[in-house]
Motif scaffolding. Structure first.
Motif, PDB file in Angstrom:
ATOM      1  N   LEU A 163      34.004  39.007  47.272  1.00 52.29           N
ATOM      2  CA  LEU A 163      34.758  40.154  47.572  1.00 52.29           C
ATOM      3  C   LEU A 163      36.254  39.691  47.017  1.00 52.29           C
ATOM      4  N   LYS A 164      36.914  38.566  47.275  1.00 49.69           N
ATOM      5  CA  LYS A 164      38.201  38.292  47.158  1.00 49.69           C
ATOM      6  C   LYS A 164      38.305  38.297  45.370  1.00 49.69           C
ATOM      7  N   GLU A 212      38.884  41.885  45.052  1.00 53.11           N
ATOM      8  CA  GLU A 212      40.119  42.609  45.930  1.00 53.11           C
ATOM      9  C   GLU A 212      41.477  41.987  44.651  1.00 53.11           C
ATOM     10  N   VAL A 221      43.424  44.495  42.094  1.00 53.83           N
ATOM     11  CA  VAL A 221      44.602  45.240  42.496  1.00 53.83           C
ATOM     12  C   VAL A 221      45.975  44.373  42.191  1.00 53.83           C
ATOM     13  N   ARG A 263      48.880  45.132  50.923  1.00 45.70           N
ATOM     14  CA  ARG A 263      47.837  43.778  50.658  1.00 45.70           C
ATOM     15  C   ARG A 263      46.848  44.549  49.940  1.00 45.70           C
ATOM     16  N   ALA A 264      46.347  43.712  48.996  1.00 44.21           N
ATOM     17  CA  ALA A 264      45.387  44.053  47.893  1.00 44.21           C
ATOM     18  C   ALA A 264      43.958  44.203  48.627  1.00 44.21           C
ATOM     19  N   ASP A 265      43.622  43.401  49.453  1.00 46.45           N
ATOM     20  CA  ASP A 265      42.370  43.709  50.415  1.00 46.45           C
ATOM     21  C   ASP A 265      42.174  44.999  50.918  1.00 46.45           C
ATOM     22  N   GLU A 266      43.318  45.570  51.767  1.00 48.07           N
ATOM     23  CA  GLU A 266      43.162  46.869  52.196  1.00 48.07           C
ATOM     24  C   GLU A 266      43.317  47.898  51.099  1.00 48.07           C
ATOM     25  N   PHE A 283      41.960  47.673  47.915  1.00 49.01           N
ATOM     26  CA  PHE A 283      40.614  47.806  47.273  1.00 49.01           C
ATOM     27  C   PHE A 283      39.768  48.390  48.271  1.00 49.01           C
ATOM     28  N   ALA A 284      39.666  48.050  49.552  1.00 49.67           N
ATOM     29  CA  ALA A 284      38.750  48.782  50.520  1.00 49.67           C
ATOM     30  C   ALA A 284      38.958  50.236  50.463  1.00 49.67           C
ATOM     31  N   TYR A 296      37.964  51.670  46.616  1.00 52.78           N
ATOM     32  CA  TYR A 296      36.459  51.499  46.474  1.00 52.78           C
ATOM     33  C   TYR A 296      35.530  52.461  47.219  1.00 52.78           C
TER      34      TYR A 296
END
Length: 702
Positions: free
Chosen positions: A642-643, A646, A649, A669-672, A674-675, A678
């Motif tokens: 997943l990284k 993410e 972004v 935050r890129a992970d937030e 992306f979630a 997506y």
């Protein structure tokens, strides 16, 4: 995968050992590497060279490995005995050169041991530390003993060996296997091996996880109504990518009711706007609400393709785009700006004048049977709204009529690939086919096909360009690609061409092979009216770039660059995790000076993306984020890595905007992000009541 008495385990080529107890993941991989003392060179890595895995019985796996040159060989047996996993290695070395083996017995998954301890031998347990932010393995070491026990309230893992083993904190460790995962490395860092004498290594893991009642009795009862069971998300959104010019007022907003008025006709892509807004907000069904006047269209804004102008007034909205891509980007931006305030969906008033800093903003993906469904979702929800406009599709594993004997279960139907290419073009995204055409040719030799064209039939990795039949077959393949896909650009691959199958390092000989193949590929591209694109590592020496310098030395790198047709696009990949842009400048300048068009090609590491993207902005070149998440493009592989997704972004933001802030200074935050993009979820506009059901007892998860 086997399951018995709460213990599951599996062994795979390249990935090694994975193990779970009572459903809890505890070991996420293993590997071994032969290397020269001081890491002056590597001889073999199980992470990059495939192994043979056999199931011997219901409780036992055998893994067999051998290097291409025959110097390295051996086997590993994994045997389950109740709650224990017993492991035996035989390590062979057939060379007079000095060698050591780094053997990772297990990459221990840290989350189950959060707040837990490590016990070394008979010493008292000590708390596992917080993440250790040091650069070397020695500085990160948390244990060195032949008996180690990791324990928490939920789980215990005991490791017992005949040799003292090392455990070190790999959280945030700068190695691709760590991949920013919460891991503890457990194993042996320097096992000596000698020619002709097998080295035996024995150890075992003992797993202790409480069992759970598979069918617990639940008595349901009504719990009183919750007045605020659902509540609106009123967070002001970050603008990604950062606009070039933005004069907007977040305090003074225009209300979006979900009803619209078209004084100048229904704008193109209006349905897309409605879709993106309704994905995020639960609009009222009140048909008497005020309609929002909206107009727009394609216009000559004197901006780069994809640029746009967005004007939000208190009582109306206007959107104008440079071409279809620009108008679509204006729609995405308007939808992104919306948020909830005081029970209403609103957007800030003001004007945004925006355009990308480069014409090439891309992502590299593979193909596969599930690629169309997955990639359409990825692009519709994430990459198109973030302004990407190129996709490099590594599509060797397709049903090519030219190569009918190399298909496997990852092969994509040609008709599906044709449809996917057409879909990308309709989104104003250029799809670029990538088919390796010299090295990395394992797919070409699958099932024993085409071995007569291999440079080394015993290790079929590189085709032999000295054989006219090799060049002819590659040409026929690309002619087929041109006929069915009609691409504007051919990406021939060409990275790491002598990584396997060559008896010794011979840079001059590799250069000779390169000088035969590159002109031939140039002819193939020219006759199909396609631009040529390749990876750049084989044309760079260690003096030319920060890493990925497989040109060996200045002379060979120069000769290889000279053989590349002028004007070719060079996917200049460098993966060093460094936010400083200066180390990345030199390779871009090297390619530009010699009349090539470099594309700064990054991986998932945030520091790498920031540093190389800023260098790309300075040198006025495009950007490409590469993904190495298996050879098949699907959602399962995305979740496993997943990284890497993410990070798209960040790549899209820096690639479009040319912003220069350090990663830690970004307002998101890129992970937030992306979630949220997506898998978008609707938010209510006002607090909602709800009644819950259950036993009222605490619920244990995991």
């Amino acid at each position: 995968m086997f399951f018995a008495d709460g213990l599951e385990f599996d062994v795979t080529s390249l990935g090694g050992l994975t193990a779970r107890a009572s459903g809890v993941p505890l070991i996420r991989g293993s590997y071994l590497q032969y290397y020269a003392p001081g890491w002056t060179k590597g001889y073999y890595s199980s992470r990059w060279n495939g192994q043979t895995v056999r199931r011997l019985d219901a409780n036992t796996f055998e893994l067999i490995f051998k290097s291409d040159d025959g110097k390295v060989s051996g086997q590993t047996t994994y045997r389950r005995e109740g709650d224990r996993l017993v492991v035996d290695h035989t390590l062979n070395w057939e060379s007079s050169e000095p060698a050591l083996v780094e053997l990772c017995a297990g990459l221990v998954w840290q989350p189950p041991f959060q707040g837990g301890t490590i016990q070394l031998g008979s010493q008292p347990p000590t708390p596992l530390p917080n993440p250790i932010k040091k650069s070397t393995m020695a500085e990160r070491t948390v244990g060195f003993d032949s008996v180690q026990t990791f324990a928490s309230k939920a789980v215990k893992l005991n490791f017992t060996a005949e040799l003292p083993a090392t455990s070190f904190d790999a959280r945030g460790y700068n190695q691709d296997w760590a991949d920013e995962q919460p891991l503890i490395w457990n194993g042996f860092t320097g096992i000596p091996v000698q020619k002709g004498t097998p080295t035996k290594v024995h150890y075992e893991f003992k797993f202790d996880v409480p069992t759970r009642d598979p069918k617990p009795a639940i008595t349901a009862k009504v719990v009183p109504t919750l007045e605020d069971a659902l509540f609106p998300i009123e967070k002001q959104p970050a603008l990604i990518p950062q606009p070039k010019n933005s004069l907007i007022d977040w305090k003074n907003t225009a209300t979006i009711t979900g009803l619209w008025d078209f004084p100048a006709g229904r704008p193109k892509f209006f349905d897309l706007l409605v879709k993106k807004l309704e994905e995020r907000f639960e609009f009222s069904k009140n048909q008497s609400a005020k309609k929002v006047p909206i107009d727009g269209g394609m216009s000559d804004l004197e901006k780069r393709e994809g640029g746009y102008r967005l004007v939000v007034r208190p009582d109306s909205i206007s959107m104008y785009g440079e071409g279809e891509a620009g108008l679509r980007n204006a729609v995405y931006r308007l939808a992104q700006m919306a948020f909830v305030r005081n029970g209403q969906v609103v957007v800030p008033t003001g004007t945004i004048e925006d355009e990308p800093r480069s014409d090439f903003r891309g992502a590299h993906l593979f193909v596969g049977p599930q690629a169309p469904v997955f990639q359409k979702r990825l692009w519709e929800n994430v990459l198109l709204p973030l302004g990407m406009n190129k996709v490099v599709l590594q599509c060797e594993r397709t049903e090519w009529k030219t190569l009918p004997k190399v298909s496997d279960n990852m092969t994509m139907k040609q008709s599906d690939l044709v449809e996917l290419f057409g879909w990308y073009k309709k989104q104003s995204v250029e799809p670029i086919p990538l088919i390796q055409s010299l090295g990395h040719m394992e797919w070409f030799f699958a099932r024993g096909a085409n071995l007569d064209l291999a440079y080394n039939p015993e290790v079929p990795y590189t085709i032999d360009p000295r054989k006219p039949e090799s060049r002819e077959l590659i040409g026929k393949l690309w002619d087929e690609v041109a006929t069915v896909l009609k691409p504007k650009t051919f990406h021939f691959g060409l990275d790491e061409i002598d990584m396997r199958g060559f008896a010794k390092k011979d840079p001059a000989h590799v250069t000779e092979l390169w000088e035969i193949m590159l002109p031939a590929l140039g002819v193939i591209a020219k006759r199909n009216n396609a631009r040529m694109m390749i990876w750049g590592d084989e044309g760079l020496s260690p003096s030319d770039a920060v890493d990925a310098t497989n040109g060996y030395d200045l002379e060979n790198a120069r000769k290889r660059r000279k053989a590349i047709p002028k004007g070719a696009m060079i996917a200049d990949w460098h993966y060093k995790a460094d936010q400083n842009h200066r180390p990345f400048i030199k390779s871009l300048q090297t390619w530009k000076i010699e009349e090539f068009q470099p594309i700064a090609s990054t991986w998932f590491r945030p520091e790498n993306i920031r540093g190389f993207s800023v260098a790309a902005d300075i040198e006025r070149v495009g950007t490409l984020i590469t993904t190495w998440a298996g050879y098949e493009s699907n959602e399962v592989n995305m979740i496993k890595q997943l990284k890497q997704f993410e990070a798209m972004v960040l790549a899209a933001d820096y690639g479009w905007s040319g912003r220069s802030e350090m990663i830690e200074d970004l307002d998101y935050r890129a992970d937030e992000v992306f979630a949220q993009m997506y898998a978008p979820r609707q938010t209510v506009l006002t607090t909602q009541k709800a009644t819950t059901f259950g036993s009222g007892a605490p619920l244990v998860i995991g």
